[in-house]
Write a protein that holds these residues in place. Sequence first.
Motif, PDB file in Angstrom:
ATOM      1  N   ALA A  64       6.505 -26.799 -21.745  1.00 22.74           N
ATOM      2  CA  ALA A  64       5.531 -26.887 -22.839  1.00 22.74           C
ATOM      3  C   ALA A  64       4.997 -28.304 -22.960  1.00 22.74           C
ATOM      4  O   ALA A  64       3.790 -28.514 -23.164  1.00 22.74           O
ATOM      5  CB  ALA A  64       6.171 -26.438 -24.150  1.00 22.74           C
ATOM      6  N   ARG A  65       5.871 -29.279 -22.838  1.00 20.69           N
ATOM      7  CA  ARG A  65       5.442 -30.675 -22.904  1.00 20.69           C
ATOM      8  C   ARG A  65       4.513 -31.016 -21.747  1.00 20.69           C
ATOM      9  O   ARG A  65       3.511 -31.733 -21.927  1.00 20.69           O
ATOM     10  CB  ARG A  65       6.667 -31.589 -22.889  1.00 20.69           C
ATOM     11  CG  ARG A  65       6.357 -33.034 -23.253  1.00 20.69           C
ATOM     12  CD  ARG A  65       7.625 -33.872 -23.262  1.00 20.69           C
ATOM     13  NE  ARG A  65       8.209 -33.958 -21.926  1.00 20.69           N
ATOM     14  CZ  ARG A  65       9.393 -34.500 -21.671  1.00 20.69           C
ATOM     15  NH1 ARG A  65      10.147 -34.950 -22.659  1.00 20.69           N
ATOM     16  NH2 ARG A  65       9.843 -34.561 -20.445  1.00 20.69           N
ATOM     17  N   ALA A  68       1.178 -29.406 -22.526  1.00 21.51           N
ATOM     18  CA  ALA A  68       0.540 -30.115 -23.641  1.00 21.51           C
ATOM     19  C   ALA A  68      -0.032 -31.448 -23.176  1.00 21.51           C
ATOM     20  O   ALA A  68      -1.122 -31.856 -23.612  1.00 21.51           O
ATOM     21  CB  ALA A  68       1.545 -30.325 -24.771  1.00 21.51           C
ATOM     22  N   ASP A  69       0.676 -32.150 -22.302  1.00 16.51           N
ATOM     23  CA  ASP A  69       0.181 -33.405 -21.731  1.00 16.51           C
ATOM     24  C   ASP A  69      -1.064 -33.154 -20.893  1.00 16.51           C
ATOM     25  O   ASP A  69      -2.073 -33.860 -21.010  1.00 16.51           O
ATOM     26  CB  ASP A  69       1.252 -34.057 -20.847  1.00 16.51           C
ATOM     27  CG  ASP A  69       2.304 -34.792 -21.659  1.00 16.51           C
ATOM     28  OD1 ASP A  69       2.050 -35.089 -22.846  1.00 16.51           O
ATOM     29  OD2 ASP A  69       3.381 -35.069 -21.108  1.00 16.51           O
ATOM     30  N   LEU A  73      -3.343 -31.188 -25.826  1.00 15.95           N
ATOM     31  CA  LEU A  73      -3.435 -30.261 -26.955  1.00 15.95           C
ATOM     32  C   LEU A  73      -3.116 -30.972 -28.262  1.00 15.95           C
ATOM     33  O   LEU A  73      -2.139 -31.712 -28.355  1.00 15.95           O
ATOM     34  CB  LEU A  73      -2.474 -29.093 -26.749  1.00 15.95           C
ATOM     35  CG  LEU A  73      -2.705 -28.279 -25.463  1.00 15.95           C
ATOM     36  CD1 LEU A  73      -1.674 -27.160 -25.356  1.00 15.95           C
ATOM     37  CD2 LEU A  73      -4.116 -27.696 -25.435  1.00 15.95           C
ATOM     38  N   GLU A  74      -3.937 -30.733 -29.282  1.00 18.36           N
ATOM     39  CA  GLU A  74      -3.795 -31.446 -30.553  1.00 18.36           C
ATOM     40  C   GLU A  74      -2.557 -31.017 -31.332  1.00 18.36           C
ATOM     41  O   GLU A  74      -1.959 -31.831 -32.042  1.00 18.36           O
ATOM     42  CB  GLU A  74      -5.051 -31.243 -31.396  1.00 18.36           C
ATOM     43  CG  GLU A  74      -6.288 -31.933 -30.815  1.00 18.36           C
ATOM     44  CD  GLU A  74      -7.480 -31.832 -31.754  1.00 18.36           C
ATOM     45  OE1 GLU A  74      -7.327 -31.271 -32.861  1.00 18.36           O
ATOM     46  OE2 GLU A  74      -8.568 -32.323 -31.377  1.00 18.36           O
ATOM     47  N   ASN A  75      -2.171 -29.754 -31.235  1.00 21.76           N
ATOM     48  CA  ASN A  75      -1.003 -29.275 -31.979  1.00 21.76           C
ATOM     49  C   ASN A  75       0.237 -29.267 -31.085  1.00 21.76           C
ATOM     50  O   ASN A  75       1.086 -28.377 -31.163  1.00 21.76           O
ATOM     51  CB  ASN A  75      -1.250 -27.890 -32.571  1.00 21.76           C
ATOM     52  CG  ASN A  75      -1.562 -26.827 -31.513  1.00 21.76           C
ATOM     53  OD1 ASN A  75      -2.036 -27.137 -30.424  1.00 21.76           O
ATOM     54  ND2 ASN A  75      -1.304 -25.573 -31.837  1.00 21.76           N
ATOM     55  N   ARG A  76       0.343 -30.282 -30.253  1.00 25.90           N
ATOM     56  CA  ARG A  76       1.393 -30.315 -29.249  1.00 25.90           C
ATOM     57  C   ARG A  76       2.794 -30.342 -29.859  1.00 25.90           C
ATOM     58  O   ARG A  76       3.711 -29.733 -29.322  1.00 25.90           O
ATOM     59  CB  ARG A  76       1.208 -31.492 -28.304  1.00 25.90           C
ATOM     60  CG  ARG A  76       1.271 -32.878 -28.957  1.00 25.90           C
ATOM     61  CD  ARG A  76       1.296 -33.952 -27.879  1.00 25.90           C
ATOM     62  NE  ARG A  76       2.429 -33.777 -26.986  1.00 25.90           N
ATOM     63  CZ  ARG A  76       2.435 -34.152 -25.709  1.00 25.90           C
ATOM     64  NH1 ARG A  76       1.378 -34.717 -25.184  1.00 25.90           N
ATOM     65  NH2 ARG A  76       3.518 -33.970 -24.980  1.00 25.90           N
ATOM     66  N   LEU A  79       3.738 -26.880 -30.808  1.00 22.53           N
ATOM     67  CA  LEU A  79       3.939 -26.082 -29.596  1.00 22.53           C
ATOM     68  C   LEU A  79       5.254 -26.441 -28.907  1.00 22.53           C
ATOM     69  O   LEU A  79       6.011 -25.568 -28.468  1.00 22.53           O
ATOM     70  CB  LEU A  79       2.764 -26.277 -28.633  1.00 22.53           C
ATOM     71  CG  LEU A  79       1.433 -25.662 -29.072  1.00 22.53           C
ATOM     72  CD1 LEU A  79       0.289 -26.196 -28.222  1.00 22.53           C
ATOM     73  CD2 LEU A  79       1.487 -24.132 -28.965  1.00 22.53           C
ATOM     74  N   GLU A  80       5.539 -27.731 -28.814  1.00 22.57           N
ATOM     75  CA  GLU A  80       6.776 -28.167 -28.163  1.00 22.57           C
ATOM     76  C   GLU A  80       8.003 -27.736 -28.977  1.00 22.57           C
ATOM     77  O   GLU A  80       9.026 -27.314 -28.408  1.00 22.57           O
ATOM     78  CB  GLU A  80       6.754 -29.679 -27.972  1.00 22.57           C
ATOM     79  CG  GLU A  80       5.731 -30.131 -26.935  1.00 22.57           C
ATOM     80  CD  GLU A  80       5.532 -31.642 -26.916  1.00 22.57           C
ATOM     81  OE1 GLU A  80       6.288 -32.353 -27.619  1.00 22.57           O
ATOM     82  OE2 GLU A  80       4.618 -32.109 -26.217  1.00 22.57           O
ATOM     83  N   TYR A 154      -3.554 -21.864 -29.033  1.00 29.52           N
ATOM     84  CA  TYR A 154      -2.714 -21.947 -27.834  1.00 29.52           C
ATOM     85  C   TYR A 154      -1.287 -21.458 -28.047  1.00 29.52           C
ATOM     86  O   TYR A 154      -0.378 -21.855 -27.325  1.00 29.52           O
ATOM     87  CB  TYR A 154      -2.731 -23.385 -27.275  1.00 29.52           C
ATOM     88  CG  TYR A 154      -4.139 -23.869 -27.017  1.00 29.52           C
ATOM     89  CD1 TYR A 154      -4.904 -23.294 -26.020  1.00 29.52           C
ATOM     90  CD2 TYR A 154      -4.712 -24.859 -27.817  1.00 29.52           C
ATOM     91  CE1 TYR A 154      -6.224 -23.695 -25.803  1.00 29.52           C
ATOM     92  CE2 TYR A 154      -6.026 -25.266 -27.606  1.00 29.52           C
ATOM     93  CZ  TYR A 154      -6.778 -24.682 -26.597  1.00 29.52           C
ATOM     94  OH  TYR A 154      -8.087 -25.077 -26.389  1.00 29.52           O
TER      95      TYR A 154
END
Length: 368
Positions: A64-65, A68-69, A73-76, A79-80, A154
Motif C-alpha cells: 500500500a505504501r 501510495a508513493d 495519493l492524498e489520503n495515503r 490507505l496505509e 482509492y
Amino acid sequence: MHEYKVIQDPVNGPVRFDGPFLEIIDTPEFQRLRYIRQLGLCYLVFPGANHTRFEHSVGTYYLARAFADHFALENRLELEAAALLHDIGHPPFSHSVEPLFREWTGMDHEEAGRRIVLGEEPFADSQIPGILEAYGIDRREVAAIMSADPGVPYSSLVSGPIDVDEMDYLRRDSLMCGVSTGSVDYRRIMEVLEPEDGRFVVEEKGLPAIESLLINRILMYRSVYFHKTCRIAQGMLNNALRSCRDRVGNVFRLTDAEIMESIPEACYREITGRRLFKAVVRIRYSGEDLSRVKSAISSMSEGDYVLDIIPPLEFSGPSRVKSTINIRMGGDEVPITEVSPLVRSLMKSLEDRYILVATRDGISVPGL
C-alpha cells in the motif's frame, strides 16, 4: 531523528515502520495476529504454511505504501492504515472456521475489524482508535476503506478486484506452500493502472498482467485453498468446536492455540496428530445427489463424518472470484471476461463442484 523499526519480511524484504504504524504494530490487538495462521490448518498438508496474519499484514502495508508513493495519493495515511489493519479482526484459524464464528457472534472478520478500529463494543478498550486520532488519521475513513466503501477515494487499493491484500497473500502463500502458482508482478500492475476520479483504471497494455493475477488467484484456490485434505481438517475442527461453544469466549480476541485448548482432547489429538478422516465419497455436485448423501449419513453421529461441497456453493459469481475488472480498450471500459478466454475458462472451472464425505477411519457410508 524519528524512532523507527525495520521488520525483515521474507517476501518483500525490509519494511520500515514509524509514527502511527510503529505504535499500531506494538498494540495487543495487532500482536495477536502473530498467533493466527494465515491458512488455518493447511499446514497439515503444506508443512511450510505456518506463516501468520501478522506478516501478511506487514506485507500488505508495504505494498500500500509503495502504491501510495507511486501515485502520490492524498489520503495515503488512511490507505496505509487500512492496509495494515485490514485483517485485525481475523478470528483463530483465519477463514477455516469463520462461518461458525459468524453464526455464534453475528460478526465476520471484516465487521470485527471495523469495530476494533472504531473502538465499538465489544472492543471499546481497543488501543487503535486513540493512536489514529493522535496522528490525525480519520479512523472512520480507515474503517470505510477496510469495508470497501466506494465513496472513499482509492479504497479499492485495499479491498477491491485488484488490491494489495491479494498481491501479498498470493505471493506469500505460494512461497510458503512451495507451489509454483501465485506469482504476481505487482510492479508491472502498478505501471498499468491509471488513477482517475478516486479509482484505478487498467490500461489496455495491462491485460496480460491482470490476466496473470486472476489466473494465479484461481489456481491457488484449486491447488491450495480448496485442497480436499485441508477442507477435511477444517470440517473436523468445526465439528469439535460445535461441541464446546460454552467454553469459548470472544473468539476475536483469541489465538489459534487458545481455540485448540478449548476443544475435546480426543479431537485435539486427531487433528494435531494428523489422524484425519478419510474421503469415502466423492461425486459431482447436484442438488439431488446432495439430498441423497444427506439422507445416507443422517443415521451417523455428526462428529464421525465431514460433509463438504468443494468449491463451496457461496463461492461463485464474478464478485466472489473478484473478476469484476474492466480494461480500457479504445476509449471504452470492457469487462475482462469479454476479452480474455483464459479468464473465462478458469472461472468456469470453479463452477465444477463435487460432494465430499470423509469419515473416521474411512468407514463406508451405507447406501453410497
